[in-house]
Design an enzyme around this catalytic site. Structure first.
Site, PDB file in Angstrom:
ATOM      1  N   GLU A  67      34.093  42.753  29.178  1.00 48.58           N
ATOM      2  CA  GLU A  67      33.717  41.407  28.741  1.00 48.58           C
ATOM      3  C   GLU A  67      32.194  41.148  28.807  1.00 48.58           C
ATOM      4  O   GLU A  67      31.597  40.648  27.848  1.00 48.58           O
ATOM      5  CB  GLU A  67      34.442  40.464  29.706  1.00 48.58           C
ATOM      6  CG  GLU A  67      34.329  39.032  29.474  1.00 48.58           C
ATOM      7  CD  GLU A  67      34.552  38.257  30.791  1.00 48.58           C
ATOM      8  OE1 GLU A  67      34.891  38.865  31.830  1.00 48.58           O
ATOM      9  OE2 GLU A  67      34.362  37.041  30.752  1.00 48.58           O
ATOM     10  N   THR A 106      37.751  48.823  30.597  1.00 50.99           N
ATOM     11  CA  THR A 106      37.802  48.134  31.893  1.00 50.99           C
ATOM     12  C   THR A 106      39.182  48.363  32.488  1.00 50.99           C
ATOM     13  O   THR A 106      40.193  48.265  31.767  1.00 50.99           O
ATOM     14  CB  THR A 106      37.546  46.608  31.813  1.00 50.99           C
ATOM     15  OG1 THR A 106      37.950  46.003  33.045  1.00 50.99           O
ATOM     16  CG2 THR A 106      38.295  45.917  30.685  1.00 50.99           C
ATOM     17  N   ILE A 107      39.213  48.650  33.776  1.00 50.80           N
ATOM     18  CA  ILE A 107      40.515  48.793  34.427  1.00 50.80           C
ATOM     19  C   ILE A 107      41.282  47.470  34.355  1.00 50.80           C
ATOM     20  O   ILE A 107      42.495  47.448  34.406  1.00 50.80           O
ATOM     21  CB  ILE A 107      40.391  49.256  35.900  1.00 50.80           C
ATOM     22  CG1 ILE A 107      39.458  48.342  36.707  1.00 50.80           C
ATOM     23  CG2 ILE A 107      39.957  50.696  35.985  1.00 50.80           C
ATOM     24  CD1 ILE A 107      39.480  48.613  38.217  1.00 50.80           C
ATOM     25  N   ASP A 108      40.551  46.343  34.203  1.00 52.08           N
ATOM     26  CA  ASP A 108      41.192  45.023  34.236  1.00 52.08           C
ATOM     27  C   ASP A 108      42.073  44.746  33.008  1.00 52.08           C
ATOM     28  O   ASP A 108      42.934  43.864  33.059  1.00 52.08           O
ATOM     29  CB  ASP A 108      40.135  43.909  34.321  1.00 52.08           C
ATOM     30  CG  ASP A 108      39.208  44.058  35.513  1.00 52.08           C
ATOM     31  OD1 ASP A 108      39.547  44.828  36.427  1.00 52.08           O
ATOM     32  OD2 ASP A 108      38.144  43.421  35.516  1.00 52.08           O
ATOM     33  N   ARG A 124      58.105  46.667  58.032  1.00 48.55           N
ATOM     34  CA  ARG A 124      57.008  45.706  57.870  1.00 48.55           C
ATOM     35  C   ARG A 124      56.949  45.134  56.467  1.00 48.55           C
ATOM     36  O   ARG A 124      57.500  45.714  55.525  1.00 48.55           O
ATOM     37  CB  ARG A 124      55.668  46.426  58.100  1.00 48.55           C
ATOM     38  CG  ARG A 124      55.373  46.651  59.543  1.00 48.55           C
ATOM     39  CD  ARG A 124      54.082  47.449  59.697  1.00 48.55           C
ATOM     40  NE  ARG A 124      53.769  47.561  61.106  1.00 48.55           N
ATOM     41  CZ  ARG A 124      52.948  48.455  61.625  1.00 48.55           C
ATOM     42  NH1 ARG A 124      52.356  49.338  60.854  1.00 48.55           N
ATOM     43  NH2 ARG A 124      52.707  48.459  62.916  1.00 48.55           N
ATOM     44  N   GLY A 163      41.264  43.459  39.349  1.00 53.92           N
ATOM     45  CA  GLY A 163      41.645  42.928  38.042  1.00 53.92           C
ATOM     46  C   GLY A 163      41.016  41.588  37.710  1.00 53.92           C
ATOM     47  O   GLY A 163      41.316  40.993  36.681  1.00 53.92           O
ATOM     48  N   ARG A 164      40.187  41.114  38.649  1.00 57.25           N
ATOM     49  CA  ARG A 164      39.502  39.825  38.466  1.00 57.25           C
ATOM     50  C   ARG A 164      40.480  38.705  38.113  1.00 57.25           C
ATOM     51  O   ARG A 164      41.441  38.513  38.804  1.00 57.25           O
ATOM     52  CB  ARG A 164      38.433  39.946  37.377  1.00 57.25           C
ATOM     53  CG  ARG A 164      37.178  40.567  37.901  1.00 57.25           C
ATOM     54  CD  ARG A 164      35.939  39.803  37.425  1.00 57.25           C
ATOM     55  NE  ARG A 164      34.778  40.312  38.102  1.00 57.25           N
ATOM     56  CZ  ARG A 164      33.754  40.908  37.514  1.00 57.25           C
ATOM     57  NH1 ARG A 164      33.727  41.055  36.213  1.00 57.25           N
ATOM     58  NH2 ARG A 164      32.755  41.339  38.244  1.00 57.25           N
ATOM     59  N   GLU A 168      43.638  40.315  43.381  1.00 60.21           N
ATOM     60  CA  GLU A 168      42.475  39.745  44.085  1.00 60.21           C
ATOM     61  C   GLU A 168      42.161  38.335  43.575  1.00 60.21           C
ATOM     62  O   GLU A 168      41.584  37.522  44.287  1.00 60.21           O
ATOM     63  CB  GLU A 168      41.247  40.649  43.923  1.00 60.21           C
ATOM     64  CG  GLU A 168      40.821  40.840  42.464  1.00 60.21           C
ATOM     65  CD  GLU A 168      39.599  41.718  42.279  1.00 60.21           C
ATOM     66  OE1 GLU A 168      39.091  42.269  43.268  1.00 60.21           O
ATOM     67  OE2 GLU A 168      39.153  41.864  41.123  1.00 60.21           O
ATOM     68  N   GLN A 220      41.036  52.508  42.962  1.00 64.71           N
ATOM     69  CA  GLN A 220      41.725  52.150  41.710  1.00 64.71           C
ATOM     70  C   GLN A 220      40.948  52.519  40.458  1.00 64.71           C
ATOM     71  O   GLN A 220      41.469  52.503  39.364  1.00 64.71           O
ATOM     72  CB  GLN A 220      41.989  50.634  41.667  1.00 64.71           C
ATOM     73  CG  GLN A 220      42.978  50.178  42.695  1.00 64.71           C
ATOM     74  CD  GLN A 220      42.928  48.669  42.892  1.00 64.71           C
ATOM     75  OE1 GLN A 220      43.719  47.946  42.326  1.00 64.71           O
ATOM     76  NE2 GLN A 220      41.993  48.188  43.699  1.00 64.71           N
TER      77      GLN A 220
END
Ligand code: F6P
Length: 343
Positions: A102, A124-126, A161, A169-170, A220, A275
């Site tokens: 972007e 972009t990985i996102d 657990r 990924g913003r 995130e 990642q």
């Protein structure tokens, strides 16, 4: 012609495949190709390196970017665009291929409007760029996430657990959704969808009762509801040259909340830069190659102001402006499928 190539923004697996694809295609027609080092910084400082066939021979199998990258924004200073134009001419460039997300392609959009001959390639990985089904790097990242979640299953199960995996990924949940589905997360939390603490604890209790443990995949950028307000969690107050604050910390905050409101043993872990490191998947190597070749052909056919894009099984040019105008976020239908498994 002399054509420059640059990679900007966060690195990702598959960038080298794009560089190789574009270089080999352009050289096939006898053109000179140079790499600009470290994204837009390389344009502003005229930092170039020749790219020969030998330089790019096998690079599509390697992660990262052989050209280096940075989050330099040409528009961070008022004189930036003039300097960029001056250096473009000084280097004798005829066209530029900008490989980025972007932010990098946002700069490309503005430079094209100024008259510079630029084409874009989406990475972009996102996976949050519009007008393309996929971005280079995304496939590798979700494969990594799936593998990391596989590993969290065994330790979470052994210790009975709840483990929260914080995923990059913003502001888009693609990595968490697809990585989470593939890795069998019991709950998936993404920025596009709300979930109250009550709903989350109720899903966890059901899952825990059935499996004896649970895995939460949390973006995130997932917005925690704190005192009735939605809040993004940041690592610190610093912003980059595009004005983005660094997201991070939501996993730890969720861990604390769940410890406070349940009797479950909860841990959190940040998957982090793993990642986007390492070798690209076969799919990213192929996508990178096809998009790199298309980017080169867009230069040869003077499709300036366009971005190479993936649509279904085809690659085709789309206006960069449209790709960067709006973030591509997860649509409710895709989340609905994931939610079926939260019970
Ligand atoms: O845009 C790619 C990305 O990895 C995001 O998922 C993440 O939020 C960000 O970059 C991290 O930025 P940096 O590399 O500047 O820490």
């Amino acid at each position: 012609m002399k054509i420059g190539i640059l990679t900007g923004g966060g690195d990702c697996p598959g960038l080298n495949a794009v560089i190789r694809g574009a270089t080999v295609r352009l050289q096939k027609d006898g053109h000179d190709v140079v790499g600009l080092r470290d994204g837009w910084k390389g344009l502003l400082t005229a930092d170039q390196m020749p790219l020969t066939r030998a330089d790019v021979e096998d690079i599509h199998r390697e992660g990262g970017t052989m050209l280096g990258t940075s989050r330099t924004n040409v528009y961070a200073t008022p004189e930036g665009p003039e300097i960029a134009e001056k250096q473009f001419k000084a280097m004798g460039l005829d066209a530029l291929i900008a490989i980025g997300g972007e932010d990098t392609l946002g700069v490309a959009t503005k430079l094209t409007a100024k008259g510079l001959p630029v084409v874009g390639v989406p990475k972009t990985i996102d996976n949050d760029l519009s007008e393309t089904d996929d971005t280079v790097g995304f496939d590798t990242s979700i494969n990594i996430i799936a593998e990391e979640l596989d590993r969290l299953h065994t330790t979470a199960k052994s210790h009975h657990r709840v483990i929260i995996a914080e995923i990059m990924g913003r502001h888009a949940g693609w990595m968490t959704l697809y990585g989470g589905i593939a890795g069998g997360a019991h709950v998936i939390l993404i920025p596009e969808e709300q979930m109250s603490l009550e709903e989350l604890t109720s899903i966890l209790e059901t899952q825990y009762e059935r499996n004896g443990y649970a895995i939460i995949a949390a973006s995130e950028g997932f917005k925690l509801i704190v005192e009735e307000d939605e809040k993004e969690i940041y690592q610190d107050n610093e912003v980059d040259s595009f004005g983005h604050a660094r997201l991070g910390g939501v996993g730890k905050q969720l861990e604390n909340l769940l410890k406070e409101h349940t009797d479950l043993q909860v841990r959190s872990t940040v998957l982090g830069y793993i990642q986007r490191g390492g070798r690209p998947s076969a799919r990213d190597r192929v996508n990178g190659t096809r998009l790199g070749v298309l980017g080169a052909e867009m230069v040869l056919n003077e499709f300036f102001g366009y971005m190479a894009s993936i649509r279904g099984t085809e690659v085709l040019p789309v206006p960069i402006e449209k790709a960067t105008g709006k973030l591509k976020t997860v649509d409710p239908e895709k989340y609905r499928v994931a939610k079926i498994f939260f019970t």
